[in-house]
Design a protein around this motif. Structure first.
Motif, PDB file in Angstrom:
ATOM      1  N   LYS A 115     -19.221  -4.397  -8.886  1.00  0.00           N
ATOM      2  CA  LYS A 115     -18.523  -5.280  -9.821  1.00  0.00           C
ATOM      3  C   LYS A 115     -17.420  -5.988  -9.038  1.00  0.00           C
ATOM      4  CE  LYS A 115     -19.498  -2.458 -13.759  1.00  0.00           C
ATOM      5  NZ  LYS A 115     -19.403  -1.067 -13.977  1.00  0.00           N
ATOM      6  N   PRO A 116     -17.086  -7.205  -9.408  1.00  0.00           N
ATOM      7  CA  PRO A 116     -16.077  -7.946  -8.645  1.00  0.00           C
ATOM      8  C   PRO A 116     -14.721  -7.237  -8.590  1.00  0.00           C
ATOM      9  CG  PRO A 116     -17.296  -9.441 -10.064  1.00  0.00           C
ATOM     10  CD  PRO A 116     -17.690  -8.043 -10.456  1.00  0.00           C
ATOM     11  N   LEU A 117     -14.299  -6.986  -7.365  1.00  0.00           N
ATOM     12  CA  LEU A 117     -13.006  -6.365  -7.090  1.00  0.00           C
ATOM     13  C   LEU A 117     -12.375  -7.131  -5.941  1.00  0.00           C
ATOM     14  CD1 LEU A 117     -10.847  -4.119  -7.267  1.00  0.00           C
ATOM     15  CD2 LEU A 117     -12.322  -2.749  -5.765  1.00  0.00           C
ATOM     16  N   LEU A 118     -11.176  -7.619  -6.164  1.00  0.00           N
ATOM     17  CA  LEU A 118     -10.446  -8.395  -5.174  1.00  0.00           C
ATOM     18  C   LEU A 118      -9.187  -7.621  -4.818  1.00  0.00           C
ATOM     19  CD1 LEU A 118     -10.456 -11.052  -3.621  1.00  0.00           C
ATOM     20  CD2 LEU A 118      -9.470 -12.148  -5.627  1.00  0.00           C
ATOM     21  N   VAL A 119      -8.988  -7.365  -3.533  1.00  0.00           N
ATOM     22  CA  VAL A 119      -7.891  -6.536  -3.052  1.00  0.00           C
ATOM     23  C   VAL A 119      -7.059  -7.349  -2.073  1.00  0.00           C
ATOM     24  CG1 VAL A 119      -7.336  -4.458  -1.711  1.00  0.00           C
ATOM     25  CG2 VAL A 119      -9.265  -4.433  -3.311  1.00  0.00           C
ATOM     26  N   THR A 120      -5.734  -7.279  -2.202  1.00  0.00           N
ATOM     27  CA  THR A 120      -4.877  -7.891  -1.185  1.00  0.00           C
ATOM     28  C   THR A 120      -4.172  -6.785  -0.415  1.00  0.00           C
ATOM     29  OG1 THR A 120      -2.844  -8.072  -2.504  1.00  0.00           O
ATOM     30  CG2 THR A 120      -4.456  -9.879  -2.688  1.00  0.00           C
ATOM     31  N   THR A 121      -3.986  -7.019   0.885  1.00  0.00           N
ATOM     32  CA  THR A 121      -3.293  -6.037   1.717  1.00  0.00           C
ATOM     33  C   THR A 121      -2.680  -6.711   2.931  1.00  0.00           C
ATOM     34  OG1 THR A 121      -3.477  -3.894   2.834  1.00  0.00           O
ATOM     35  CG2 THR A 121      -5.342  -5.406   3.089  1.00  0.00           C
ATOM     36  N   ASN A 122      -1.599  -6.124   3.418  1.00  0.00           N
ATOM     37  CA  ASN A 122      -0.981  -6.529   4.672  1.00  0.00           C
ATOM     38  C   ASN A 122      -1.455  -5.624   5.804  1.00  0.00           C
ATOM     39  OD1 ASN A 122       0.663  -8.330   3.211  1.00  0.00           O
ATOM     40  ND2 ASN A 122       2.176  -6.740   2.857  1.00  0.00           N
ATOM     41  N   CYS A 123      -2.267  -4.637   5.489  1.00  0.00           N
ATOM     42  CA  CYS A 123      -2.634  -3.575   6.424  1.00  0.00           C
ATOM     43  C   CYS A 123      -3.861  -3.913   7.266  1.00  0.00           C
ATOM     44  CB  CYS A 123      -2.941  -2.290   5.660  1.00  0.00           C
ATOM     45  SG  CYS A 123      -1.554  -1.632   4.753  1.00  0.00           S
ATOM     46  N   THR A 124      -3.884  -3.346   8.455  1.00  0.00           N
ATOM     47  CA  THR A 124      -5.096  -3.312   9.263  1.00  0.00           C
ATOM     48  C   THR A 124      -5.943  -2.154   8.731  1.00  0.00           C
ATOM     49  OG1 THR A 124      -4.160  -1.732  10.835  1.00  0.00           O
ATOM     50  CG2 THR A 124      -3.814  -4.104  11.307  1.00  0.00           C
ATOM     51  N   SER A 125      -7.173  -2.032   9.210  1.00  0.00           N
ATOM     52  CA  SER A 125      -8.019  -0.928   8.746  1.00  0.00           C
ATOM     53  C   SER A 125      -7.412   0.420   9.134  1.00  0.00           C
ATOM     54  CB  SER A 125      -9.439  -1.067   9.285  1.00  0.00           C
ATOM     55  OG  SER A 125      -9.444  -1.114  10.688  1.00  0.00           O
ATOM     56  N   GLU A 126      -6.754   0.502  10.293  1.00  0.00           N
ATOM     57  CA  GLU A 126      -6.114   1.752  10.709  1.00  0.00           C
ATOM     58  C   GLU A 126      -4.940   2.095   9.793  1.00  0.00           C
ATOM     59  OE1 GLU A 126      -6.560  -0.853  12.978  1.00  0.00           O
ATOM     60  OE2 GLU A 126      -8.407  -0.011  13.810  1.00  0.00           O
ATOM     61  N   GLN A 127      -4.168   1.083   9.401  1.00  0.00           N
ATOM     62  CA  GLN A 127      -3.048   1.313   8.497  1.00  0.00           C
ATOM     63  C   GLN A 127      -3.541   1.706   7.099  1.00  0.00           C
ATOM     64  OE1 GLN A 127      -1.310  -2.549   9.146  1.00  0.00           O
ATOM     65  NE2 GLN A 127       0.341  -1.700  10.415  1.00  0.00           N
ATOM     66  N   LEU A 128      -4.636   1.102   6.648  1.00  0.00           N
ATOM     67  CA  LEU A 128      -5.222   1.507   5.362  1.00  0.00           C
ATOM     68  C   LEU A 128      -5.642   2.971   5.415  1.00  0.00           C
ATOM     69  CD1 LEU A 128      -7.463  -1.455   4.140  1.00  0.00           C
ATOM     70  CD2 LEU A 128      -5.472  -0.488   2.981  1.00  0.00           C
ATOM     71  N   LEU A 129      -6.282   3.359   6.499  1.00  0.00           N
ATOM     72  CA  LEU A 129      -6.725   4.740   6.672  1.00  0.00           C
ATOM     73  C   LEU A 129      -5.545   5.701   6.524  1.00  0.00           C
ATOM     74  CD1 LEU A 129      -9.092   6.627   7.427  1.00  0.00           C
ATOM     75  CD2 LEU A 129      -8.465   6.264   9.820  1.00  0.00           C
ATOM     76  N   ALA A 130      -4.429   5.372   7.138  1.00  0.00           N
ATOM     77  CA  ALA A 130      -3.242   6.231   7.077  1.00  0.00           C
ATOM     78  C   ALA A 130      -2.612   6.247   5.687  1.00  0.00           C
ATOM     79  CB  ALA A 130      -2.208   5.775   8.113  1.00  0.00           C
ATOM     80  N   SER A 131      -2.692   5.147   4.956  1.00  0.00           N
ATOM     81  CA  SER A 131      -1.997   5.078   3.668  1.00  0.00           C
ATOM     82  C   SER A 131      -2.849   5.494   2.470  1.00  0.00           C
ATOM     83  CB  SER A 131      -1.417   3.684   3.438  1.00  0.00           C
ATOM     84  OG  SER A 131      -2.436   2.724   3.384  1.00  0.00           O
ATOM     85  N   VAL A 132      -4.134   5.154   2.456  1.00  0.00           N
ATOM     86  CA  VAL A 132      -4.955   5.438   1.269  1.00  0.00           C
ATOM     87  C   VAL A 132      -6.064   6.454   1.521  1.00  0.00           C
ATOM     88  CG1 VAL A 132      -4.462   3.165   0.286  1.00  0.00           C
ATOM     89  CG2 VAL A 132      -6.586   3.503   1.567  1.00  0.00           C
ATOM     90  N   GLY A 133      -6.194   6.934   2.756  1.00  0.00           N
ATOM     91  CA  GLY A 133      -7.183   7.961   3.060  1.00  0.00           C
ATOM     92  C   GLY A 133      -8.530   7.411   3.501  1.00  0.00           C
ATOM     93  N   ALA A 134      -9.314   8.281   4.126  1.00  0.00           N
ATOM     94  CA  ALA A 134     -10.603   7.893   4.712  1.00  0.00           C
ATOM     95  C   ALA A 134     -11.613   7.439   3.658  1.00  0.00           C
ATOM     96  CB  ALA A 134     -11.174   9.053   5.525  1.00  0.00           C
ATOM     97  N   ARG A 135     -11.747   8.181   2.564  1.00  0.00           N
ATOM     98  CA  ARG A 135     -12.755   7.827   1.552  1.00  0.00           C
ATOM     99  C   ARG A 135     -12.447   6.476   0.904  1.00  0.00           C
ATOM    100  NH1 ARG A 135     -14.728  13.293  -1.481  1.00  0.00           N
ATOM    101  NH2 ARG A 135     -15.232  14.409   0.420  1.00  0.00           N
ATOM    102  N   ASN A 136     -11.179   6.254   0.576  1.00  0.00           N
ATOM    103  CA  ASN A 136     -10.814   4.984  -0.050  1.00  0.00           C
ATOM    104  C   ASN A 136     -10.952   3.832   0.935  1.00  0.00           C
ATOM    105  OD1 ASN A 136     -10.306   6.077  -2.567  1.00  0.00           O
ATOM    106  ND2 ASN A 136      -8.176   6.508  -2.078  1.00  0.00           N
ATOM    107  N   THR A 137     -10.577   4.059   2.188  1.00  0.00           N
ATOM    108  CA  THR A 137     -10.727   3.002   3.200  1.00  0.00           C
ATOM    109  C   THR A 137     -12.190   2.650   3.366  1.00  0.00           C
ATOM    110  OG1 THR A 137      -8.706   3.705   4.334  1.00  0.00           O
ATOM    111  CG2 THR A 137     -10.278   2.369   5.606  1.00  0.00           C
ATOM    112  N   SER A 138     -13.061   3.641   3.395  1.00  0.00           N
ATOM    113  CA  SER A 138     -14.491   3.392   3.504  1.00  0.00           C
ATOM    114  C   SER A 138     -14.997   2.565   2.331  1.00  0.00           C
ATOM    115  CB  SER A 138     -15.248   4.722   3.571  1.00  0.00           C
ATOM    116  OG  SER A 138     -16.634   4.506   3.611  1.00  0.00           O
ATOM    117  N   ARG A 139     -14.563   2.903   1.132  1.00  0.00           N
ATOM    118  CA  ARG A 139     -14.968   2.145  -0.057  1.00  0.00           C
ATOM    119  C   ARG A 139     -14.438   0.709  -0.006  1.00  0.00           C
ATOM    120  NH1 ARG A 139     -15.108   7.391  -1.429  1.00  0.00           N
ATOM    121  NH2 ARG A 139     -16.295   8.106  -3.240  1.00  0.00           N
ATOM    122  N   LEU A 140     -13.181   0.560   0.422  1.00  0.00           N
ATOM    123  CA  LEU A 140     -12.587  -0.778   0.500  1.00  0.00           C
ATOM    124  C   LEU A 140     -13.292  -1.659   1.531  1.00  0.00           C
ATOM    125  CD1 LEU A 140      -8.824   0.198   0.250  1.00  0.00           C
ATOM    126  CD2 LEU A 140     -10.103  -1.182  -1.405  1.00  0.00           C
TER     127      LEU A 140
END
Length: 182
Positions: A115-140
């Motif tokens: 389903k359409p999901l639009l996400v904004t972030t200032n993070c790199t993939s490594e920073q996302l991993l540190a902030s939201v966890g591996a499973r969420n980063t994988s989904r994002l």
């Protein structure tokens, strides 16, 4: 913006708008969201805080379109998020999430699969991993990533208040309403 619309149209969801602070990610997200009939917008931290309040208290008080207070449970919120045309999660990854917040974000991402999901972030993939966890980063990162480059337009406008920021529409004089001729 065209890349974002194409990615959403091809069901590459979620679509992440990534870039530095002030480059216009939220503006692009707003333009895209408003092209859908039904959309919802949440700052990620605000949504997770509301979901945590639901878990702690059983429900939260919200107001419906007519201004009446209604109590909403976590499951009701997730169902609503699942049914909306497009969901925008703004500023994902601005801080490290607790385990409970990580689980709540995963529930939100899971209810938006295909389903359409639009996400904004200032993070790199490594920073996302540190902030939201591996499973969420994988989904994002399962969808499309659109990188938006440029300078901080808000900062530029503050430093040069009489100059139009790059990429900004020209300033218009006069009234917001069209002229009426009789």
């Amino acid at each position: 913006m065209v890349q974002t619309l194409l990615a959403l149209g091809n069901r590459q969801s979620p679509v992440i708008l990534a870039g530095r602070v002030g480059v216009g990610k939220s503006t692009v997200a707003a333009l895209v969201a408003r092209s859908f009939v039904a959309w919802s917008w949440f700052a990620c931290d605000d949504l997770l805080t509301t979901l945590m309040d639901c878990r702690q208290h059983g429900s939260v008080q919200r107001w419906d379109a007519q201004g009446y207070a209604v109590h909403t449970t976590e499951q009701q919120m997730l169902r609503r998020l699942e049914q909306i045309g497009i969901l925008v999660l703004d500023d994902v990854g601005t801080r490290q999430l607790s385990e409970a917040q990580t689980e709540a974000l995963r529930a939100v991402l899971d209810c938006r699969v295909r389903k359409p999901l639009l996400v904004t972030t200032n993070c790199t993939s490594e920073q996302l991993l540190a902030s939201v966890g591996a499973r969420n980063t994988s989904r994002l990162l399962a969808g499309a990533v659109v990188k938006i480059a440029g300078t901080d337009r808000r900062r530029e406008m503050a430093l040069n208040p009489h100059k139009t920021a790059p990429g900004s529409p020209p300033k218009m004089g006069g009234t917001d309403r069209p002229e009426q001729h009789t």
